[in-house]
Design a protein around this motif. Structure first.
Motif, PDB file in Angstrom:
ATOM      1  N   UNK A  37       0.796  -1.217   0.000  1.00 34.03           N
ATOM      2  CA  UNK A  37       0.000   0.000   0.000  1.00 34.03           C
ATOM      3  C   UNK A  37       0.835   1.276   0.000  1.00 34.03           C
ATOM      4  N   UNK A  38       2.117   1.149   0.332  1.00 32.28           N
ATOM      5  CA  UNK A  38       3.016   2.306   0.307  1.00 32.28           C
ATOM      6  C   UNK A  38       4.237   1.965  -0.550  1.00 32.28           C
ATOM      7  N   UNK A  39       4.018   1.712  -1.844  1.00 31.94           N
ATOM      8  CA  UNK A  39       5.103   1.214  -2.702  1.00 31.94           C
ATOM      9  C   UNK A  39       6.236   2.208  -2.922  1.00 31.94           C
ATOM     10  N   UNK A  40       5.986   3.488  -2.732  1.00 29.12           N
ATOM     11  CA  UNK A  40       7.032   4.486  -2.966  1.00 29.12           C
ATOM     12  C   UNK A  40       7.842   4.770  -1.713  1.00 29.12           C
ATOM     13  N   UNK A  41       7.565   4.047  -0.626  1.00 33.14           N
ATOM     14  CA  UNK A  41       8.226   4.308   0.645  1.00 33.14           C
ATOM     15  C   UNK A  41       9.270   3.234   0.960  1.00 33.14           C
ATOM     16  N   UNK A  42      10.333   3.669   1.562  1.00 30.79           N
ATOM     17  CA  UNK A  42      11.303   2.756   2.155  1.00 30.79           C
ATOM     18  C   UNK A  42      10.927   2.594   3.613  1.00 30.79           C
ATOM     19  N   UNK A  43      10.691   1.347   4.049  1.00 32.01           N
ATOM     20  CA  UNK A  43      10.201   1.082   5.389  1.00 32.01           C
ATOM     21  C   UNK A  43      11.277   0.416   6.240  1.00 32.01           C
ATOM     22  N   UNK A  44      11.503   0.963   7.408  1.00 28.95           N
ATOM     23  CA  UNK A  44      12.467   0.408   8.349  1.00 28.95           C
ATOM     24  C   UNK A  44      11.755   0.122   9.663  1.00 28.95           C
ATOM     25  N   UNK A  45      11.834  -1.118  10.118  1.00 25.73           N
ATOM     26  CA  UNK A  45      11.132  -1.509  11.337  1.00 25.73           C
ATOM     27  C   UNK A  45      11.714  -0.803  12.551  1.00 25.73           C
ATOM     28  N   UNK A  46      10.830  -0.172  13.336  1.00 29.62           N
ATOM     29  CA  UNK A  46      11.247   0.509  14.555  1.00 29.62           C
ATOM     30  C   UNK A  46      10.944  -0.322  15.803  1.00 29.62           C
TER      31      UNK A  46
END
Length: 214
Positions: A37-46
């Protein structure tokens, strides 16, 4: 009141019943769902968050996938006009029910919306300063006592009784949480309701992807 939310729930069934069953968080599916759902985002687990805090800062996303239910919290859902939610969030839930819930105590604003199988059934956005920003579709049953004056924002004997709405939007926001999800953030303690702190969500830092070309 200090409650704030900007969240989306996609459910196949009854969200309140699912949450009360102490569902197990599917961590891998939650991450994949967030990426979808957020394909343009780089996601880093916090780390982990929980359902008691669904108002993350702009650079974070909360997500939790459970059997029959997915919950997302992100800035995209804190919008004045819920009907203008980006179509990708509704299109990703074919055949299911989508709920948007947003409120902000600083401005006494509340908004919510319901889509059933991709069709908008109800959208409401209201605050004392702006009045009714959006009202689409018939009122849901839990709204009726508020519109009919059973829960006035001010006591008639108050020093300043002229509140511009027949009820306090945050009170209706709490009623929506109770009705749709089976919990509340503030208000009278109701022992029959779920404690939102018991429902874990994954917390991600978000940043825009970028590529450098030489």
């Amino acid at each position: 009141m200090g409650a704030k939310t900007w969240m989306l729930a996609i459910v196949d069934g009854n969200a309140s019943e699912i949450l009360k069953s102490s569902p197990k968080l599917d961590r891998e599916r939650s991450y994949e769902f967030a990426k979808k759902l957020f394909p343009s985002e780089k996601l880093a687990l916090l780390g982990d968050g929980d359902l008691s805090f669904t108002c993350p800062p702009d650079n974070e996303i909360l997500v939790g996938c459970f059997p029959g239910l997915s919950i997302l919290a992100a800035k995209e859902f804190g919008i004045d006009y819920p009907s203008k939610l980006h179509p990708r969030f509704v299109e990703a839930s074919s055949g299911k029910t989508v709920y948007l819930h947003a409120m902000h105590s600083v401005v006494d604003w509340f908004a919510y919306a319901v889509w059933v199988d991709g069709k908008l059934e109800r959208s409401l956005s209201i605050s004392p300063d702006s009045g009714i920003l959006e009202a689409i579709g018939p009122k849901q049953a839990f709204e009726e006592p508020y519109w009919s004056g059973l829960y006035p924002a001010c006591d008639p004997d108050d020093e300043f009784p002229d509140y511009p709405l027949p009820f306090h939007p945050l009170d209706l926001g709490e009623a929506a949480l109770s009705e749709l999800f089976g919990y509340q953030l503030e208000g009278e303690i109701n022992p029959t309701l779920l404690e939102p702190e018991t429902i874990p969500l994954l917390r991600f830092k978000r940043s825009s992807k970028w590529w450098k070309f030489w």
